[in-house]
Write a protein that holds these residues in place. Sequence first.
Motif, PDB file in Angstrom:
ATOM      1  N   SER A  42       0.946  -1.774  -0.041  1.00 48.10           N
ATOM      2  CA  SER A  42       0.147  -0.314   0.203  1.00 48.10           C
ATOM      3  C   SER A  42       0.502   1.271   0.005  1.00 48.10           C
ATOM      4  O   SER A  42       1.749   1.202   0.659  1.00 48.10           O
ATOM      5  CB  SER A  42      -1.041  -0.187   0.984  1.00 48.10           C
ATOM      6  N   VAL A  43       0.139   2.153  -0.856  1.00 47.92           N
ATOM      7  CA  VAL A  43       1.135   3.375  -0.110  1.00 47.92           C
ATOM      8  C   VAL A  43       0.300   4.214   0.420  1.00 47.92           C
ATOM      9  O   VAL A  43      -1.034   4.367   0.469  1.00 47.92           O
ATOM     10  CB  VAL A  43       1.443   4.426  -2.157  1.00 47.92           C
ATOM     11  N   ILE A  44       0.897   5.113   0.850  1.00 51.24           N
ATOM     12  CA  ILE A  44      -0.090   6.240   1.927  1.00 51.24           C
ATOM     13  C   ILE A  44       0.077   7.685   1.148  1.00 51.24           C
ATOM     14  O   ILE A  44       1.118   7.700   1.060  1.00 51.24           O
ATOM     15  CB  ILE A  44       0.458   5.452   3.213  1.00 51.24           C
ATOM     16  N   ARG A  60     -10.651   5.217   4.357  1.00 54.86           N
ATOM     17  CA  ARG A  60     -10.678   3.568   4.323  1.00 54.86           C
ATOM     18  C   ARG A  60     -11.768   3.102   3.327  1.00 54.86           C
ATOM     19  O   ARG A  60     -13.007   3.286   3.703  1.00 54.86           O
ATOM     20  CB  ARG A  60     -10.609   3.450   5.581  1.00 54.86           C
ATOM     21  N   ASN A  61     -11.702   2.634   2.327  1.00 53.09           N
ATOM     22  CA  ASN A  61     -12.153   2.201   1.011  1.00 53.09           C
ATOM     23  C   ASN A  61     -13.588   1.694   1.614  1.00 53.09           C
ATOM     24  O   ASN A  61     -14.436   1.095   1.797  1.00 53.09           O
ATOM     25  CB  ASN A  61     -11.274   1.049   0.347  1.00 53.09           C
ATOM     26  N   ASP A  62     -12.566   0.573   3.053  1.00 57.85           N
ATOM     27  CA  ASP A  62     -13.239  -0.300   3.627  1.00 57.85           C
ATOM     28  C   ASP A  62     -13.028  -1.335   4.645  1.00 57.85           C
ATOM     29  O   ASP A  62     -11.488  -1.390   4.872  1.00 57.85           O
ATOM     30  CB  ASP A  62     -13.442  -2.039   2.480  1.00 57.85           C
ATOM     31  N   ALA A 120      -3.006  -3.297   5.564  1.00 61.48           N
ATOM     32  CA  ALA A 120      -1.899  -2.998   5.466  1.00 61.48           C
ATOM     33  C   ALA A 120      -1.260  -1.504   6.374  1.00 61.48           C
ATOM     34  O   ALA A 120       0.220  -1.547   7.118  1.00 61.48           O
ATOM     35  CB  ALA A 120      -1.372  -2.811   4.099  1.00 61.48           C
ATOM     36  N   ILE A 121      -2.216  -0.678   6.719  1.00 64.75           N
ATOM     37  CA  ILE A 121      -2.389   0.564   8.123  1.00 64.75           C
ATOM     38  C   ILE A 121      -1.571   1.195   8.474  1.00 64.75           C
ATOM     39  O   ILE A 121      -0.690   0.672   9.179  1.00 64.75           O
ATOM     40  CB  ILE A 121      -2.455   1.693   6.846  1.00 64.75           C
ATOM     41  N   GLU A 122      -2.851  -0.486   9.601  1.00 66.90           N
ATOM     42  CA  GLU A 122      -2.892  -1.203  10.682  1.00 66.90           C
ATOM     43  C   GLU A 122      -1.836  -2.124  10.868  1.00 66.90           C
ATOM     44  O   GLU A 122      -0.940  -1.192  12.661  1.00 66.90           O
ATOM     45  CB  GLU A 122      -4.039  -1.810  11.210  1.00 66.90           C
ATOM     46  N   GLY A 123      -1.565  -2.705  10.124  1.00 67.55           N
ATOM     47  CA  GLY A 123      -0.052  -3.301  10.027  1.00 67.55           C
ATOM     48  C   GLY A 123       1.203  -2.399  10.815  1.00 67.55           C
ATOM     49  O   GLY A 123       2.169  -2.773  11.162  1.00 67.55           O
ATOM     50  N   HIS A 124       0.627  -1.955   9.860  1.00 73.97           N
ATOM     51  CA  HIS A 124       2.198  -0.824   9.605  1.00 73.97           C
ATOM     52  C   HIS A 124       2.413   0.183  10.788  1.00 73.97           C
ATOM     53  O   HIS A 124       3.740  -0.082  10.722  1.00 73.97           O
ATOM     54  CB  HIS A 124       2.326   0.234   8.293  1.00 73.97           C
ATOM     55  N   ALA A 183      -4.912   5.039   2.481  1.00 71.24           N
ATOM     56  CA  ALA A 183      -3.776   3.572   2.510  1.00 71.24           C
ATOM     57  C   ALA A 183      -4.355   2.867   0.992  1.00 71.24           C
ATOM     58  O   ALA A 183      -5.435   2.722   1.376  1.00 71.24           O
ATOM     59  CB  ALA A 183      -3.733   2.427   3.200  1.00 71.24           C
ATOM     60  N   LEU A 184      -3.716   3.039   0.018  1.00 73.40           N
ATOM     61  CA  LEU A 184      -4.271   2.513  -1.371  1.00 73.40           C
ATOM     62  C   LEU A 184      -3.206   1.410  -1.694  1.00 73.40           C
ATOM     63  O   LEU A 184      -2.128   1.169  -1.887  1.00 73.40           O
ATOM     64  CB  LEU A 184      -3.756   4.258  -2.916  1.00 73.40           C
TER      65      LEU A 184
END
Length: 245
Positions: A86-88, A109-111, A120-124, A160-161
Amino acid sequence: MTASLPMYDTPTTRAANDRLWHLIRDDDSTTELDRATDPHVTWISPDLLFSQTCGLPYRRELHGRVKLVGTPDYGVRGCPPGYYRSVIVVRHDDPRRDLAAFRGAVLARNDRRSQSGWAAIEGHLAETGLGFSFAGQTHDTGAHALSSQAVIDGRADLAALDAVTWTLIKRENPQARLLRVLCSTRPTPGLPYITSLRQDADRLFDRASQAIARLSGRDRARLLLKGIVRIPATAYLAEPLPPDG
């Protein structure tokens, strides 16, 4: 039977996706891509012939209920074949230069069921020890393109995309120039093709591989497709689950 390719189906890829599917399906099949049914319904249908899902729904809902066919490779820079990240993104004029400065910000957030838009962003955040979460601070949009637009419009601070979708957004939306990439997450297994438990996944892998090879260079470029690889279910299941918020 039912089939869909919902994950990267945009105005500029739709016709190429149709041509890809016509090459994958059996010569005697008349099944067309279903663009009307909620993908989460399609994925669990016993009549599912072929679709593409996301890593988070696979490990949370679909493992044991569908077969993995294979994972398309989009040649994402810095990722192994079949993997993506993901790119933020933030507004180009946002003065904040690192993710830590976005504590308390609103995430588009898309979903909440999305690997790239949420897990991904929460894991990051967890892996880098930043000590906060965006749970409870989200603006849900329903699509990555809408999340990017929410940031552009000021309804959210960041998003996050999926890196593949980000490439498509830049191609299709001139306003994408108003965004910049703040940082990227680590690579994770990409969006796999799936089929129902009653289908022959190996045969579908071979057909998909042949179909991608038979696509015109123009269509492969339009879809960003490089090929298809096998990524084991264990690689998807090893990824952490995000919070429910």
